[in-house]
Design a protein around this motif. Structure first.
Motif, PDB file in Angstrom:
ATOM      1  N   UNK A 111       0.377  -1.081   0.284  1.00 37.68           N
ATOM      2  CA  UNK A 111      -0.165  -0.113  -0.370  1.00 37.68           C
ATOM      3  C   UNK A 111       0.630   1.716  -0.091  1.00 37.68           C
ATOM      4  N   UNK A 112       2.021   1.264   0.268  1.00 36.61           N
ATOM      5  CA  UNK A 112       2.570   2.316   0.348  1.00 36.61           C
ATOM      6  C   UNK A 112       4.591   1.937   0.011  1.00 36.61           C
ATOM      7  N   UNK A 113       4.810   1.448  -0.894  1.00 34.53           N
ATOM      8  CA  UNK A 113       5.969   1.410  -1.334  1.00 34.53           C
ATOM      9  C   UNK A 113       7.739   2.277  -1.026  1.00 34.53           C
ATOM     10  N   UNK A 114       8.875   1.773  -1.383  1.00 28.75           N
ATOM     11  CA  UNK A 114       9.723   2.121  -1.025  1.00 28.75           C
ATOM     12  C   UNK A 114      10.093   3.513  -1.684  1.00 28.75           C
ATOM     13  N   UNK A 115       9.742   3.704  -2.742  1.00 27.35           N
ATOM     14  CA  UNK A 115       9.476   4.915  -3.091  1.00 27.35           C
ATOM     15  C   UNK A 115       8.724   6.463  -2.795  1.00 27.35           C
ATOM     16  N   UNK A 116       7.935   5.631  -1.949  1.00 33.44           N
ATOM     17  CA  UNK A 116       7.653   6.893  -1.820  1.00 33.44           C
ATOM     18  C   UNK A 116       7.928   6.559  -0.462  1.00 33.44           C
ATOM     19  N   UNK A 129      13.037   4.440  -9.726  1.00 33.17           N
ATOM     20  CA  UNK A 129      12.657   5.206  -8.678  1.00 33.17           C
ATOM     21  C   UNK A 129      13.301   5.324  -7.039  1.00 33.17           C
ATOM     22  N   UNK A 130      13.726   4.517  -7.268  1.00 32.42           N
ATOM     23  CA  UNK A 130      14.297   4.145  -6.153  1.00 32.42           C
ATOM     24  C   UNK A 130      16.045   4.099  -5.417  1.00 32.42           C
ATOM     25  N   UNK A 152      13.285  14.625   4.318  1.00 32.67           N
ATOM     26  CA  UNK A 152      12.358  15.452   3.346  1.00 32.67           C
ATOM     27  C   UNK A 152      11.627  14.799   2.325  1.00 32.67           C
ATOM     28  N   UNK A 153      12.244  14.339   1.384  1.00 30.20           N
ATOM     29  CA  UNK A 153      11.888  13.560   0.628  1.00 30.20           C
ATOM     30  C   UNK A 153      12.525  12.670   0.065  1.00 30.20           C
ATOM     31  N   UNK A 154      11.126  11.797  -0.517  1.00 24.97           N
ATOM     32  CA  UNK A 154      11.014  10.487  -0.491  1.00 24.97           C
ATOM     33  C   UNK A 154      11.877   9.851  -1.941  1.00 24.97           C
ATOM     34  N   UNK A 155      11.887   9.071  -2.335  1.00 23.88           N
ATOM     35  CA  UNK A 155      13.104   8.391  -2.925  1.00 23.88           C
ATOM     36  C   UNK A 155      12.690   8.995  -5.002  1.00 23.88           C
TER      37      UNK A 155
END
Length: 351
Positions: A16-21, A106-107, A28-31
Motif C-alpha cells: 500500500x506504500x512502497x519504498x519509492x514513496x 525511482x529507488x 524531507x524528500x522520498x526516493x
C-alpha cells in the motif's frame, strides 16, 4: 519506473506504500521525489514521465504535484520492466517521434549528482547520433549476488564499450569470478536510447507487446489511451527489459560510470550507506542502546521509540506499523519468502 512494491524492504515497504514513496534518510524528500529532483536539473518538467501501478496514482500526484495528468502513466497490473518501458515509449513517441530517452528506477541513490548528470547528458548525446541501446555500468566493489552483470568487450565508440553479454543475478561463486575478471560491471538498471531505436528493438524481440500496442498506437497521448492500456496491458508478457531486449540485441553499448550509485533494494544496501557507530551498528534516525552488539541496522517507524538491543550481531531489526522483523543480514534474500508466508498464514493486512 515507480510501480514496484519493494518487498525486500518489508516491513517498511508495504504494497500500500512502497519504498519509492518513503524518506529513508530524513531528507524531507522520498526516493521518488529525489529521482525527480535529480533529473529535473537537465530535463524539463513537462518531459518527465512516471510509469507506475494505477493504485499509486494519488500518491504520485501528492508527492509530485508538478506533473500533469498525461505524465503519470498507469499500469492496470504489474508486468515487469519491458512492458513498462514499452508503454512509456509508445506514449513518448506519440508526443515526439524524435525523442531521446533516459529510463531510470525511482529507488536509486546517487551520491555524486553532478557527475551523474554529466554522464546521462553524454549518453543522451551519444544515442542521438548512434543507433545504440546504452546502459550505464558500475565497476563492482565486491562480489554481489543481488545485481545483474554486464560483460564488456574490447570494441568501443568513443567512451562507449560494446557489450558482450548480460547475466542475471549470479550465485556467490560466479559473482566472485565476475568480480576478479575485471570484465564485468554491475547493471545499474539505467538505460538511454533514441525512441526509434528502442521501438525497433521491441518489434524485433518482443512482438507479443508491439503487435498489441500497434493496434492502438493512434490512442497514445489521447483521451483513449488509458482505456486501451487497461484492456491490452494485462496481456503483455511478464518479462524484464534485460531478458526481453538487452540480452538479445547486438547494438548494446555501456558507459562505465562512477557517480556513487546504490540500488536501494535491500536492507543490506541501506546498511552499507548508513552512518555507523564505532561497533558497526547503524540506527536509522532512532534512539537505540546497544550492548554486546555489532554490525546491526535498526529502523523504527516512530523516531521517539527507544530500542535496547543486547547480544545481536549482523542483524536487521525493523519495526513498522503492525510488524516487527528481526532477521540476519546474511539471510535478507529470504524476506520475500517471509512476506509470502505471512500473507498465507495471517492475511494481507501485514503486507
Amino acid at each position: 519506473m515507480g510501480g514496484g512494491i519493494g518487498s525486500r524492504f518489508w516491513p517498511f515497504s508495504r504494497e500500500s506504500y512502497p519504498k519509492q514513496f518513503l524518506d529513508f534518510f530524513g531528507t524531507g524528500r522520498s526516493l521518488l521525489q529525489q529521482t525527480f529532483d535529480r533529473f529535473n536539473k537537465i530535463i524539463p518538467t513537462e518531459n518527465i514521465y512516471i510509469v507506475s501501478n494505477e493504485k499509486y496514482a494519488s500518491l504520485i500526484k501528492q508527492q509530485l504535484p508538478e506533473l500533469g495528468e498525461n505524465q503519470i502513466l498507469m499500469e492496470p497490473t504489474r508486468r515487469n520492466t519491458a512492458p513498462c518501458i514499452a508503454y512509456a515509449a509508445y506514449h513518448i513517441y506519440a508526443c515526439n517521434p524524435d525523442a531521446n530517452i533516459v529510463v531510470a528506477p525511482s529507488d536509486h541513490l546517487i551520491l555524486k549528482e553532478e557527475q551523474f548528470l554529466q554522464d546521462v547528458s553524454q549518453a543522451l548525446e551519444f544515442v542521438k547520433n548512434n543507433k545504440a541501446l546504452v546502459t550505464l555500468g558500475i565497476k563492482p566493489s565486491r562480489p554481489e549476488t543481488g545485481y545483474g552483470y554486464i560483460q564488456s568487450s574490447d570494441r568501443m565508440i568513443g567512451e562507449f564499450t560494446k557489450v558482450k553479454t548480460f547475466t542475471e543475478k549470479p550465485n556467490l561463486e560466479l559473482a566472485k569470478v565476475f568480480y576478479e575478471s575485471g570484465e564485468f560491471f554491475w547493471n545499474s538498471g539505467l538505460f538511454v536510447w533514441n525512441i526509434a531505436t528502442i521501438l525497433d528493438a521491441f518489434h524485433k524481440f518482443l512482438p507479443d507487446i508491439t503487435t498489441r500496442f500497434d493496434l492502438g498506437k493512434d490512442k497514445f497521448n489521447t483521451d483513449g489511451e488509458q482505456a486501451f492500456i487497461h484492456e491490452n496491458f494485462p496481456y503483455c508478457p511478464n518479462i524484464s527489459i534485460d531478458y526481453g531486449v538487452m540480452e538479445k540485441a547486438d547494438n548494446v553499448y555501456m558507459l562505465c560510470v562512477d557517480f556513487g550509485w546504490a540500488d536501494l533494494g535491500t536492507w543490506g544496501s541501506l546498511y552499507d550507506l548508513a552512518q555507523k557507530e564505532e561497533s558497526g551498528n547503524a540506527p536509522l534516525k532512532n534512539k537505540v542502546l546497544f550492548y554486546e552488539s555489532g554490525n546491526n541496522i535498526v529502523a523504527l517507524e516512530d523516531p521517539e521509540k527507544l530500542a535496547v538491543i543486547q547480544g545481536l550481531d549482523d542483524y536487521i531489526v525493523a519495526e513498522s506499523g503492525n510488524v516487527l522483523l528481526i532477521c540476519k543480514k546474511a539471510d535478507e534474500q529470504r524476506i520475500k519468502q517471509y512476506v509470502a508466508d505471512v500473507q498465507l498464514k495471517f492475511g494481507k493486512e501485514y503486507n
